[in-house]
Write an enzyme that holds these catalytic residues in place. Structure first.
Site, PDB file in Angstrom:
ATOM      1  N   ASP A  63      -6.258  -0.450   0.568  1.00 12.84           N
ATOM      2  CA  ASP A  63      -6.240  -0.438   1.921  1.00 12.84           C
ATOM      3  C   ASP A  63      -7.519  -1.017   2.127  1.00 12.84           C
ATOM      4  O   ASP A  63      -8.112  -1.782   1.551  1.00 12.84           O
ATOM      5  CB  ASP A  63      -5.846   0.501   2.893  1.00 12.84           C
ATOM      6  CG  ASP A  63      -6.886   1.591   2.807  1.00 12.84           C
ATOM      7  OD1 ASP A  63      -7.908   1.473   2.376  1.00 12.84           O
ATOM      8  OD2 ASP A  63      -6.793   2.672   3.154  1.00 12.84           O
ATOM      9  N   LYS A  99       0.684  -1.293   0.312  1.00 11.78           N
ATOM     10  CA  LYS A  99      -0.197  -0.215  -0.485  1.00 11.78           C
ATOM     11  C   LYS A  99       1.381   1.441   0.071  1.00 11.78           C
ATOM     12  O   LYS A  99       0.427   2.244  -0.862  1.00 11.78           O
ATOM     13  CB  LYS A  99      -0.663   0.048   1.036  1.00 11.78           C
ATOM     14  CG  LYS A  99      -1.549   1.115   1.534  1.00 11.78           C
ATOM     15  CD  LYS A  99      -1.402   2.464   2.104  1.00 11.78           C
ATOM     16  CE  LYS A  99      -2.659   3.010   2.272  1.00 11.78           C
ATOM     17  NZ  LYS A  99      -2.500   3.782   3.332  1.00 11.78           N
TER      18      LYS A  99
END
Length: 446
Positions: free
Chosen positions: A284, A265
């Site tokens: 996420d 991420k």
């Protein structure tokens, strides 16, 4: 002799609201160092200068206070004081240099803003393409025009997002400000608040960085910041992260994931917001929820957590759906799903189309002696230490029964002048768990 105030010179860049909404872009968790100083007035530091931004329907107005302007005012003051002549109604002795300096910097200022907001990218055309391919985007996007991706400095972007793991927006903002106060070069003081540049790689790679960051309340992230700075210098060199802009997205992402504390991420955030990889889709738990709720995507063979496989499959799904600017489209839906924007979005301050903002909007900015001694040096993005407008006042682990979280200590009491405390963690660490904060995945961090 007391320095005489001079109204700031306002410039503008043609930019309709359909192409840029400051109130959305600067608050959705892409960058953490811009502040809204009054309704619709944003202040930050870009390229070693203090900027004030205001938005009209068709224009983006800006005013800049930089060291060149300060030096010119000092020269003008000396000439006016030494010559004994009173300035008449026309231009004073230093006016020609001031106007020339403004003209010289005007094109450069516009170039910096265009590059930072990536105004070369036609956003309205992208919106139309995404709406044609995606009915859900077509339903959501009309209420959220002008959401575009910033083009940030790669070093600042990387180390800012290293602070976002298991964290919330108010605390991320405070942590990054403390990082700049502790290790960044002091630029100037404005309205009684100091402005600091983002720390250099060399500053973050120092031997005592991890210890000092732990004293500032960074917890386990202190180790990631210190070790990643050392790894970047060792593997890429001082300008290595900028070189990743010319690499293909998969290779740049792979190299970033080799750094301590950098997962899929964070790597995608840096690729999208600093390395020109518009196809990168940061995933996420919040984005995963959007995919399952709004697109019916049950990826990863029923995985219960956000594994690397789920991350890859979600990114591939959105790239097939939205095309080469998939990361930009995801930013729109992410922004639309934030709690702070779920109501009708604020239209911002309405300014007459062709009227520059008032000169009173920009106060004095006094340079520090260190910066005056190095006029050629310039910093990266930074801003004052004051919390964001409207942010709740909080104290670090306040209260008699409140225990300090594992691995957390009070504010650093060395060279910092009483920094504002970090917001508290939301959950206490369980015994035996890794030190640091374990709050749920935050909203407002792209």
């Amino acid at each position: 002799m007391r320095r005489r105030e001079r109204p700031p010179a306002w410039g503008c860049v043609p930019c309709p609201r359909s192409e840029l909404r400051l109130d959305l872009v600067l608050r959705c968790g892409q960058a953490f160092r811009w502040r809204e100083r009054g309704a619709g007035c944003w202040r930050g530091v870009l390229a070693g200068r203090v900027w004030t931004l205001r938005q009209a329907e068709e224009r983006l107005w800006f005013a800049v206070r930089g060291e060149e302007e300060e030096e010119e005012e000092e020269q003008q003051e000396e000439e006016e004081g030494g010559g004994g002549s009173r300035p008449g109604p026309g231009p004073g002795p230093g006016a020609s240099r001031s106007v020339a300096g403004t003209l010289r910097s005007g094109g450069e200022a516009q170039r910096l803003l265009r590059d930072y907001f990536q105004l070369r990218v036609g956003l309205a055309a992208l919106y139309r393409g995404w709406a044609a391919a995606d009915p859900h985007f077509r339903d959501v996007a009309p209420a959220f025009p002008g959401v575009r991706v910033l083009r940030q400095d790669p070093v600042e972007c990387l180390f800012s997002f290293l602070c976002t793991s298991n964290n919330h927006l108010a605390r991320i903002t405070a942590m990054i400000e403390h990082l700049c106060q502790a290790f960044g070069r002091r630029l100037c003081q404005l309205d009684g608040e100091p402005y600091h540049a983002f720390p250099t790689l060399q500053a973050l790679a120092g031997a005592d960085v991890e210890c000092r960051l732990r004293e500032l309340g960074f917890g386990y992230r202190a180790r990631f910041v210190s070790q990643s700075a050392q790894a970047v210098l060792r593997q890429f060199g001082p300008e290595g992260l900028h070189q990743l802009r010319s690499m293909p997205y998969p290779e740049a992402r792979r190299l970033l994931c080799t750094l301590p504390g950098v997962g899929a991420k964070v790597a995608d955030c840096v690729c999208l917001m600093a390395l020109d990889k518009a196809e990168a889709v940061p995933v996420d738990t919040h984005v995963w929820q959007i995919a399952r709720r709004d697109y019916g995507q049950q990826l990863g063979s029923g995985a219960k957590s956000l594994t690397r496989r789920v991350h890859t499959e979600l990114g591939d799904f959105f790239r097939r759906l939205w095309g080469p600017y998939a990361g930009w489209a995801q930013a729109v839906l992410f922004c639309a799903d934030l709690k702070q924007f779920r109501q009708v979005p604020s239209p911002g301050v309405r300014t007459r189309r062709d009227q520059a903002p008032s000169a009173a909007a920009l106060p004095r900015c006094r340079l520090s002696p260190a910066l005056e001694a190095a006029p050629g040096d310039s910093g990266t993005l930074c801003t004052e230490a004051a919390p964001a407008s409207g942010a709740p006042a909080v104290e670090l682990h306040s209260g008699a029964r409140r225990k300090r979280a594992c691995g957390e200590k009070g504010p650093f009491r060395g060279q910092l002048a009483a920094p504002s405390p970090l917001p508290p963690c939301r959950r206490r660490c369980r015994r035996g768990a890794a030190p640091g904060y374990t709050s749920p995945a935050p909203q407002g961090v792209l």
